[in-house]
Design an enzyme around this catalytic site. Sequence first.
Site, mmCIF file in Angstrom:
data_model
loop_
_atom_site.group_PDB
_atom_site.id
_atom_site.type_symbol
_atom_site.label_atom_id
_atom_site.label_comp_id
_atom_site.label_asym_id
_atom_site.label_seq_id
_atom_site.Cartn_x
_atom_site.Cartn_y
_atom_site.Cartn_z
ATOM 1 N N GLY A 161 0.824 -1.202 0.000
ATOM 2 C CA GLY A 161 0.000 0.000 0.000
ATOM 3 C C GLY A 161 0.851 1.242 0.000
ATOM 4 O O GLY A 161 2.016 1.233 0.404
ATOM 5 N N GLY A 196 -0.868 8.184 2.608
ATOM 6 C CA GLY A 196 -0.551 9.594 2.555
ATOM 7 C C GLY A 196 0.854 9.894 3.041
ATOM 8 O O GLY A 196 1.446 10.895 2.665
ATOM 9 N N PHE A 197 1.394 9.034 3.875
ATOM 10 C CA PHE A 197 2.676 9.348 4.501
ATOM 11 C C PHE A 197 3.814 8.416 4.138
ATOM 12 O O PHE A 197 4.963 8.702 4.372
ATOM 13 C CB PHE A 197 2.519 9.352 6.027
ATOM 14 C CG PHE A 197 1.680 10.485 6.496
ATOM 15 C CD1 PHE A 197 2.198 11.757 6.573
ATOM 16 C CD2 PHE A 197 0.357 10.284 6.837
ATOM 17 C CE1 PHE A 197 1.415 12.815 7.001
ATOM 18 C CE2 PHE A 197 -0.429 11.334 7.266
ATOM 19 C CZ PHE A 197 0.107 12.608 7.339
ATOM 20 N N GLY A 198 3.486 7.246 3.653
ATOM 21 C CA GLY A 198 4.594 6.325 3.400
ATOM 22 C C GLY A 198 4.169 5.143 2.570
ATOM 23 O O GLY A 198 3.109 5.153 1.942
ATOM 24 N N VAL A 217 3.971 0.802 2.403
ATOM 25 C CA VAL A 217 3.924 -0.409 3.206
ATOM 26 C C VAL A 217 4.267 -1.583 2.293
ATOM 27 O O VAL A 217 3.724 -1.698 1.187
ATOM 28 C CB VAL A 217 2.524 -0.609 3.834
ATOM 29 C CG1 VAL A 217 2.518 -1.839 4.726
ATOM 30 C CG2 VAL A 217 2.112 0.616 4.649
ATOM 31 N N ASP A 222 -8.048 8.707 12.895
ATOM 32 C CA ASP A 222 -8.113 8.459 11.456
ATOM 33 C C ASP A 222 -8.795 7.121 11.190
ATOM 34 O O ASP A 222 -8.348 6.356 10.341
ATOM 35 C CB ASP A 222 -6.690 8.498 10.872
ATOM 36 C CG ASP A 222 -6.689 8.730 9.369
ATOM 37 O OD1 ASP A 222 -7.733 9.134 8.818
ATOM 38 O OD2 ASP A 222 -5.641 8.494 8.729
ATOM 39 N N ASP A 228 -2.748 1.909 11.136
ATOM 40 C CA ASP A 228 -2.470 3.308 10.809
ATOM 41 C C ASP A 228 -2.679 4.268 11.985
ATOM 42 O O ASP A 228 -3.679 4.999 12.048
ATOM 43 C CB ASP A 228 -3.294 3.753 9.602
ATOM 44 C CG ASP A 228 -2.759 5.068 9.032
ATOM 45 O OD1 ASP A 228 -1.817 5.622 9.630
ATOM 46 O OD2 ASP A 228 -3.271 5.524 8.001
HETATM 47 P P1 ATP Z 1 -3.063 6.964 4.978
HETATM 48 O O1 ATP Z 1 -2.651 7.979 5.956
HETATM 49 O O2 ATP Z 1 -3.152 7.460 3.580
HETATM 50 O O3 ATP Z 1 -4.296 6.237 5.426
HETATM 51 P P2 ATP Z 1 -0.622 5.644 5.661
HETATM 52 O O4 ATP Z 1 0.501 6.109 4.835
HETATM 53 O O5 ATP Z 1 -0.706 6.235 6.983
HETATM 54 O O6 ATP Z 1 -1.966 5.811 4.914
HETATM 55 P P3 ATP Z 1 -1.346 2.937 6.398
HETATM 56 O O7 ATP Z 1 -2.787 3.265 6.366
HETATM 57 O O8 ATP Z 1 -0.768 2.464 7.666
HETATM 58 O O9 ATP Z 1 -0.448 4.089 5.786
HETATM 59 O O10 ATP Z 1 -1.087 1.830 5.300
HETATM 60 C C1 ATP Z 1 -1.452 2.045 3.946
HETATM 61 C C2 ATP Z 1 -2.044 0.750 3.411
HETATM 62 O O11 ATP Z 1 -1.038 -0.301 3.500
HETATM 63 C C3 ATP Z 1 -3.234 0.215 4.200
HETATM 64 O O12 ATP Z 1 -4.447 0.769 3.763
HETATM 65 C C4 ATP Z 1 -3.136 -1.270 3.919
HETATM 66 O O13 ATP Z 1 -3.678 -1.558 2.655
HETATM 67 C C5 ATP Z 1 -1.638 -1.525 3.852
HETATM 68 N N1 ATP Z 1 -1.131 -1.978 5.161
HETATM 69 C C6 ATP Z 1 -0.748 -1.205 6.200
HETATM 70 N N2 ATP Z 1 -0.342 -1.941 7.243
HETATM 71 C C7 ATP Z 1 -0.484 -3.235 6.853
HETATM 72 C C8 ATP Z 1 -0.247 -4.495 7.510
HETATM 73 N N3 ATP Z 1 0.203 -4.567 8.753
HETATM 74 N N4 ATP Z 1 -0.502 -5.619 6.802
HETATM 75 C C9 ATP Z 1 -0.993 -5.556 5.534
HETATM 76 N N5 ATP Z 1 -1.236 -4.404 4.896
HETATM 77 C C10 ATP Z 1 -0.984 -3.258 5.520
HETATM 78 MG MG MG Z 2 -3.976 4.710 6.231
#
Ligand code: ATP
Ligand code: MG
Length: 450
Positions: free
Chosen positions: A165, A168-170, A172, A302, A320
Amino acid sequence: MDGENYVGKLNDYAQKTRSVLYYKELGSDGSDHSKTFTLRAVINGRVYPNGVGKNKKEAKQNAAKQALIGLELQDPGYSTADENESSTSGQPNGQLNDSLSSFNDKMNHLGYDALQVQSNFNSQDGMIPYLKVNGNIKKTPSENSSTHLATASFTADFDSVERLGRGGFGHVYKARRKLEKRFYAVKIIRFKEKAQREVEALAKFQHPNIVRYHTAWTEPSEYKSDSSSSDSDSTSQSSSSSSAQYLYIQMELCDKKTLREWIDEKNGQQRDHKRREEGLTIMKQIVNGVVYIHSENLLHRDLKPANIMFGNEGEVKIGDFGLVTEDNKSDENLIERTKSTGSKSYMAPEQRSHSTYDRKVDIFALGLIYFEVLCNIFTHSERSEIWEDIRGQKPPTGFALKFPQEHKLITSMLCAMPEDRPEASEVKTELETISLTPVGAQKKKLCWII
Ligand code: ATP
Ligand code: MG
């Protein structure tokens, strides 16, 4: 105890360096006979590893000792510093040291009591993690003279990397850790305040409905995706800024399908008689997780379907924690970020417009999630038509008849005034009372009209 007055030494240090020092009591464990107390020192906002003792005094001495060890590691020779020298302690990466030092005691919560990772950004190569065992630097058998015992490197320690994935910030990634041949999710983010909060919260939490944290480390660059991937994103430019540090958060691997996909799938199926029942099971677990988060005096901020994942057995895993914050605290930076980067659709009205808000913003988001879990919305345009109405407690026609109990609960969660919304624990109780037996033959006919 070894009789040293560590508390006194740390006070001296704080005075010399004009640092703000305080101790945070973290409670006690065990029965009356074998009670242990835990405290930790916080210096200029920097959290040091826990000190444990048979009484508060002993715990405080141990907490001071841990802080002195931490200070020595970050800034050897500090104790001879005069005031002028101490003012140089704000090295470019000093803040990162601040952040990482707090990992240690968070890891304790997860059973990593003896094993702690501390990094030193003063080193030329950005980060040198040490293995610290019970506060002492231990050398591995293979490294007789070096204090550098372990270096974490995503590319060296992991293989079979696949992007999961991009938020918005990084980014995964799914990746296999070579050592134990197990797959994990590794989230990579620029090491800023958000990153620190996220990892602190994750490390602290231990709950079946919250994604399980394993460890975290920093590297001076972000992982570069395989050149064959279609990434045109920041991974290729990530290491350009020399001062940048990236935080790698290793956590349990959840299913690729988040609640977002679950909802979209259900919407695509038109009629699914299991939706209500499955939805209730999902909601109960999400709410369990939120009750726990709130009991830790934190709010997620969030909550939305894309941040709700599923574990191996289909159990809910809230993820998240990038916007997690303490309850009832106004934090200008984070609020600003929430406005610009959080998901507005799920934001409570006061989160959109006020500078202060509390855990009830999570309840509002939960109300919207529950609505979406139940309501069959076919198209995007239909969704946008319905959305503002439901935010204003006006569900589409037929919803109240089809889901009377849920409707009552959801509308209470969507009250405009935060104080009118139920607590997470009350939502939990209400969910327990929801009966899935049909509400009557006549009403049954109305089922699935939405
Ligand atoms: P945002 O702020 O845009 O919601 P983010 O950059 O903070 O995203 P996360 O929401 O933590 O990041 O992760 C982005 C995506 O990666 C998730 O929607 C999910 O699809 C996937 N993901 C995150 N953590 C995991 C995990 N532990 N196992 C499987 N998939 C994951
Ligand atoms: Mg997220």
